[in-house]
Enzyme design. Structure first.
Site, PDB file in Angstrom:
ATOM      1  CG  ASP A   1      20.785  73.856  27.595  1.00  0.00           C
ATOM      2  OD1 ASP A   1      20.310  74.398  26.588  1.00  0.00           O
ATOM      3  OD2 ASP A   1      21.513  72.844  27.562  1.00  0.00           O
TER       4      ASP A   1
ATOM      5  CD  GLU B   1      16.457  74.607  25.407  1.00  0.00           C
ATOM      6  OE1 GLU B   1      16.629  75.006  24.242  1.00  0.00           O
ATOM      7  OE2 GLU B   1      17.364  74.071  26.086  1.00  0.00           O
TER       8      GLU B   1
END
Length: 703
Positions: A344, A380
């Site tokens: 993330d 990401e």
């Protein structure tokens, strides 16, 4: 409880049970004294001073301490927020290396190091309001478990939420719904294998914290991007809430998925923790060694650098923070048998002095690690800081969520002008993003939807977000969704609108599965799942975000199976190298290139065709003899040839099939304008094929 302590020597960080007792060890460079706190079932506390410190690791061995023992730490040391120091022995601290956690946080004022009413240091004891770390027995009978190690080019990823996927499934016993055991239930395994899924990417399962502000509104942190324990599986996802049972249940889930040939990828949040900014609670890192674990504002260290929008960022410039991340990654691979990670806001982990640096220490450590470097690494590739959008710029071992693929495919199918050229690049692997750094098409994790945003159903049903249920006046969530409601906002009974929406869903899924790169499907998109137009369901732990297994679009499920298995059965759609456009000899006739872009008239696309801003239709020829790869035995990989004809225009368009040098006979295998499988039929080279408005047709060469 025992009070006997053996100093011994420095042990690995965390609590390690060896069969006779437990080694405890915690890092703090600033501590003056560290106390281990043991808790019995009634919450009674016994404090034991850790007698030894080596290289800033405070440690001790306690004979007789068994698995299931609850514990925490109290760290005595400097408290000077202006200088970035926040030690306070009145705050019970979770072990950063705890393998299991028991209980939650109730947001009592004692959890905070600062009293906002008196504006002074808060010395209230927080132990009664804190989760407890738990000693575990690491033994688990893995049997013959092996990581499937599915190559990227053969992977189909399914992004899922442990609770959302399983909470309403009628075949799963109620006591297993919303749990790791629910994921391992035969009903879920069968669904995934029938779809042709090779990997499930689970949204955060590291121990995370419920947000106080959400709880005050009657909401919950559903997504889980609020980690506090990087080694412990989230305890609420265990069907057995006994101390440490989440570890065993998680391992059982992984073993079952592996038995079915399905990899387990974890969405991990190493960029920040649940302790927030200077006004946040003291739960673990902040009270252990604040400066070591967090990026602080250099000229005012009471404040935290925030590249994540959550209040803090881990200090990846500090060796101890890097060790924490690497130890966690290795643990989940070696002890929990997971197959990879999706990071993330990964750009945050690559920030050195300020900028994102693909030569950062974090990347160096990952690339050199003999364990972590061998599993799937998915970034990401952005954060909220300056220069954080880094799609295409991660190093060679990494793959990336390709946000440009998502945006372009959405724009093309909603009929935006001047999208054909970029659409062509995205569906063929995004060479413009990845080839320059020596990477392959599989560097692109292709997705149309993900947990953050609309589902595919909502993408074709709403022009605007509808997040009123989140209690923020519909101001949260992305406002530019590149969506199109097909003429009516939200639910409708209009049969023409419903038919068009169904066709658009098939367009998105077929495009995703037949693009070069690695497809990622959001859980429930194959079922027609809706969130009622809510594109930010992070706080909706309810029927709004859970899959409704009683309302399934069976036709869409069957269509998804059709195109997924077409991908899995044909290496033409799973190329390991980028197209080069050069002719490929086939042993007869004139050679044709490995790829050819065609106008609806069957001619090769020209620069003028590509530059036409109004163009919304194109066809691509994929040469199955031009794959230029070998299989596991060293034999050349060949396949049928395919033509994909795309028509994003609202009216039907006639496509002329190319000359016989490409293939003399073609058969339609997919037509997104059709509700079910197409009837077998054959067309000759030069024949005219009608592609319905806003539809896609796939043809296969006939030998």
């Amino acid at each position: 409880m025992t009070t006997q302590v053996w100093p011994g020597t420095a042990y690995p960080l965390g609590a390690t049970y060896d069969g006779t007792g437990t080694n405890f060890a915690i890092f703090s460079e600033v501590a003056e004294k560290v106390e281990l706190c043991l808790f019995d079932d009634d919450g009674n506390e016994e404090r034991i001073r850790l007698p030894e410190m080596d290289a800033f690791v405070w440690h001790a061995f306690l004979p007789g301490v068994q698995p299931g023992q609850r514990y925490g730490y109290r760290v005595h040391g400097p408290y000077d927020p202006d200088q970035g120091q926040r030690c306070n022995p009145n705050k019970l601290l979770m072990d950063p290396y705890a393998k299991a956690v028991d209980g939650g946080i109730d947001w009592d004022p004692s959890l905070f190091g600062y009293d906002f009413e008196t504006q002074e240091r808060n010395d209230d004891d927080s132990a009664a309001h804190m989760p407890k770390s738990v000693v575990i027995n690491p033994y688990f009978d893995w049997g013959s478990d092996r990581l499937p190690r599915t190559p990227y080019h053969k992977s189909v990823i399914y992004e899922a939420h442990v609770k959302g996927l399983t909470m309403t499934h009628p075949r799963i016993p109620e006591e297993l719904r919303g749990t790791y055991a629910g994921i391992a239930h035969p009903a879920i395994i069968e669904h995934l294998t029938d779809l042709g899924i090779t990997a499930i990417e689970l949204m955060p399962v590291h121990e995370f914290v419920q947000d106080d502000t959400l709880q005050q509104k009657g909401l919950r942190n559903y997504w889980g991007y609020n980690s506090i324990g990087f080694f412990a599986p989230h305890h609420e996802y265990a069907s057995n809430q006994g101390p440490g049972m989440a570890v065993q249940e998680f391992k059982g889930m992984v073993r079952t998925l592996h038995d079915a040939g399905i990899e387990v990828i974890l969405d991990v949040v190493y960029n920040h923790t649940a302790e927030g900014n200077h006004n946040g609670p003291t739960l673990s890192f902040k009270g252990i060694d604040n400066q070591a674990y967090y990026r602080l504002v250099e000229d005012d260290q009471q404040f935290y650098m925030d590249y994540t929008g959550t209040g803090n960022s881990l200090n990846v410039r500090q060796p101890q923070s890097l060790q924490l991340i690497m130890d966690s990654l290795r643990y989940w691979v070696t002890e929990m048998h997971v197959d990879g990670f999706r990071f993330d806001l990964a750009s945050t982990l690559a920030r050195e002095l300020h900028d994102v640096d693909k030569l950062s220490a974090f990347f160096d450590l990952v690339h050199q690690d003999p364990i972590v470097s061998q599993v799937k690494l998915i970034a990401e590739p952005w954060d909220v800081g300056d220069g954080g959008y880094q799609v295409g710029n991660f190093p060679s071992l990494w793959t990336e969520w390709n946000g440009k693929y998502r945006d372009t495919v959405r724009d093309f199918w909603r009929g935006e002008d001047a999208t054909v050229g970029e659409f062509a690049s995205r569906i063929t692997g995004s060479a413009d993003l990845y080839q320059h750094s020596g990477r392959r098409p599989v560097a692109s994790i292709n997705f149309v939807t993900a947990h953050d945003g609309f589902t595919i159903n909502d993408l074709v049903s709403y022009n605007e977000k509808h997040n009123e249920a989140n209690g923020e006046g519909n101001n949260d969530g992305e406002s530019h969704n590149r969506s199109w409601n097909c003429g009516v906002e939200g639910e409708t009974d209009d049969p023409e609108v419903l038919a068009l929406r169904a066709q658009q869903r098939r367009n998105f899924i077929a495009t995703l599965m037949l693009s070069q790169g690695v497809p990622m499907l959001l859980h429930g998109d194959e079922l027609g799942r809706s969130q009622g137009g809510n594109n930010n369901g992070y706080c909706q732990d309810s029927e709004l975000t859970w899959i409704d297994w009683s309302d399934v679009d069976e036709g869409l499920v069957e269509f998804t199976k059709l195109v997924t298995h077409l991908r899995n059965n044909h290496p033409t759609f799973r190329r390991r190298r980028f197209f080069n456009g050069r002719p490929v000899g086939r042993g007869e006739g004139d050679p044709v290139p490995d790829i050819a872009w065609l106008t609806p008239s069957g001619d090769l696309m020209t620069e003028e065709d590509w530059d036409a801003h109004y163009a919304k239709s194109v066809a691509v020829y994929l040469n199955g003899n031009g794959i230029r790869s070998t299989d596991e035995r060293g034999d050349a990989v060949t396949d049928d040839c395919f033509i994909l004809a795309f028509n994003a225009w609202h009216e039907d368009i006639e496509f002329t099939l190319p000359s016989s040098e490409y293939a003399p006979v073609w058969s339609v295998v997919v037509d997104t304008a059709e509700f079910g499988p197409v009837e077998p039929n054959e067309s000759q080279a030069g024949d005219v094929l009608t592609v319905k408005g806003r539809a896609m047709v796939v043809l296969r060469s006939v030998s």
